[in-house]
Design a protein around this motif. Structure first.
Motif, PDB file in Angstrom:
ATOM      1  N   UNK A 192      -6.610  -0.761  11.890  1.00 44.18           N
ATOM      2  CA  UNK A 192      -6.878  -1.475  10.634  1.00 44.18           C
ATOM      3  C   UNK A 192      -6.702  -2.988  10.745  1.00 44.18           C
ATOM      4  N   UNK A 193      -5.881  -3.420  11.656  1.00 46.33           N
ATOM      5  CA  UNK A 193      -5.658  -4.834  11.936  1.00 46.33           C
ATOM      6  C   UNK A 193      -5.363  -5.622  10.662  1.00 46.33           C
ATOM      7  N   UNK A 194      -6.205  -6.611  10.350  1.00 43.35           N
ATOM      8  CA  UNK A 194      -5.926  -7.507   9.222  1.00 43.35           C
ATOM      9  C   UNK A 194      -5.998  -6.801   7.870  1.00 43.35           C
ATOM     10  N   UNK A 195      -6.609  -5.611   7.826  1.00 42.44           N
ATOM     11  CA  UNK A 195      -6.721  -4.869   6.570  1.00 42.44           C
ATOM     12  C   UNK A 195      -5.452  -4.089   6.219  1.00 42.44           C
ATOM     13  N   UNK A 196      -4.491  -4.078   7.143  1.00 39.98           N
ATOM     14  CA  UNK A 196      -3.287  -3.264   6.956  1.00 39.98           C
ATOM     15  C   UNK A 196      -2.560  -3.540   5.634  1.00 39.98           C
ATOM     16  N   UNK A 197      -2.295  -4.794   5.273  1.00 32.63           N
ATOM     17  CA  UNK A 197      -1.599  -5.034   3.994  1.00 32.63           C
ATOM     18  C   UNK A 197      -2.345  -4.478   2.785  1.00 32.63           C
ATOM     19  N   UNK A 198      -3.680  -4.591   2.784  1.00 26.63           N
ATOM     20  CA  UNK A 198      -4.468  -4.058   1.672  1.00 26.63           C
ATOM     21  C   UNK A 198      -4.348  -2.532   1.608  1.00 26.63           C
TER      22      UNK A 198
END
Length: 326
Positions: A192-198
């Motif tokens: 997920x990389x940068x999408x992890x927080x979302x």
């Protein structure tokens, strides 16, 4: 082959064809998607109960209405059994899922039924549509939907898609720190990389208020892991980390996360001899096939399959005699 998928799962997570995901907390009826393609009109609406599960899915294609409700499938008001073949559509078992495939549109609708409703629903397009699309799945080919997502104005999309009445209610999603969400997503960073927080926020909004419902949380976890794929680190460990049990299979079928969508049987030992589709499925142990001449979901060796002649079943080795032949 081109495929584009809109998903809704858990207590109200929506992943449109284009754009970022969001959570809808409501027991109102919603337009999931509406479009017209080559003069064929398609409407798909959904409604969740207060427990978060989908309790009504309505699919109207070329004015033929199919309703999934209370564990039944109704076509034009009449209950149907699977597989169901119609001039305009086919409905069949697809692994642990049920799939409706349109004959008029490059479209299929797939859902997973659990006690009390449906926890996962996918709408798949098999080609790019040169038409505008409304509903929660998004405006498929217009810049307007992209602007909805970039400006964070998802509320407008939700409001426009809501088919409200006096008895239903839509609330803003709430969330609280959830350890199961945090732990699973520590294994999906590579995927997920940068999408992890979302995704963590979506996970916590999905579970909030439904902490005791395995169907709500596990539908979310499974969907994320499936999108990461069977080569991801999370694939083999997610059930252990989240305490999500494998689905139970009937008879002596066994569950596999990735297996044959169409199980070989006595009457059809090679259901799709080439390009077999893989999905979460209940399959027979190796070298066995399903005895589909009986309703007990038992797997047998091919040599033990019953023979069916003139509507009657005969055991292997039986000899049937008539006036002219045996």
């Amino acid at each position: 082959m081109f495929t584009d998928t809109c998903r809704t799962f858990g207590s109200g997570v929506v992943q449109p064809f284009n754009g970022s995901s969001f959570c809808v907390r409501s027991n109102c009826m919603f337009l999931l998607t509406h479009f017209t393609h080559h003069r064929v009109e398609c409407d798909i609406t959904i409604r969740r109960e207060d427990d978060g599960l989908l309790v009504r899915v309505e699919i109207i294609i070329n004015k033929v209405r199919t309703v999934v409700q209370n564990g039944s499938i109704l076509v034009e008001g009449k209950s149907v059994s699977l597989p169901y073949d119609h001039t305009y559509q086919h409905i069949f078992q697809y692994g642990i899922y049920t799939k409706l495939k349109s004959s008029l549109l490059p479209l299929s609708v797939t859902w997973h039924s659990v006690p009390g409703g449906v926890d996962t629903l996918w709408v798949e397009l098999e080609q790019e549509l040169s038409t505008d699309m409304t509903g929660l799945c998004g405006k498929h080919t217009t810049q307007e939907f992209t602007m909805f997502m970039k400006t964070g104005n998802k509320q407008q999309l939700i409001t426009e898609s809501e088919l409200a009445d006096d008895t239903c209610q839509t609330r803003d999603p709430f969330s609280a720190v959830n350890q199961a969400c945090r732990e699973l997503f520590s294994y999906t960073l590579e995927c997920l990389q940068a999408q992890t927080p979302q995704y963590i926020q979506l996970c916590e909004e999905n579970i909030y208020g439904y902490e005791t419902s395995k169907y709500i949380s596990c539908a979310f976890f499974k969907e994320v892991v499936q999108q990461c794929g069977d080569n991801s680190h999370a694939w083999d460990i997610w059930r252990t980390v989240t305490h999500c049990d494998e689905p139970r299979c009937p008879g002596n079928l066994v569950y596999v996360e990735l297996g044959a969508a169409f199980v070989p049987s006595c009457s059809n030992q090679n259901p799709t001899s080439s390009n077999q589709e893989l999905t979460s499925s209940c399959v027979c142990p190796q070298d066995k096939v399903l005895n589909d001449h009986e309703d007990s979901y038992q797997c047998v060796s091919v040599s033990s399959c019953l023979c069916v002649f003139a509507g009657k079943s005969y055991s292997p080795g039986d000899i049937l005699g008539t006036k002219c032949q045996s």
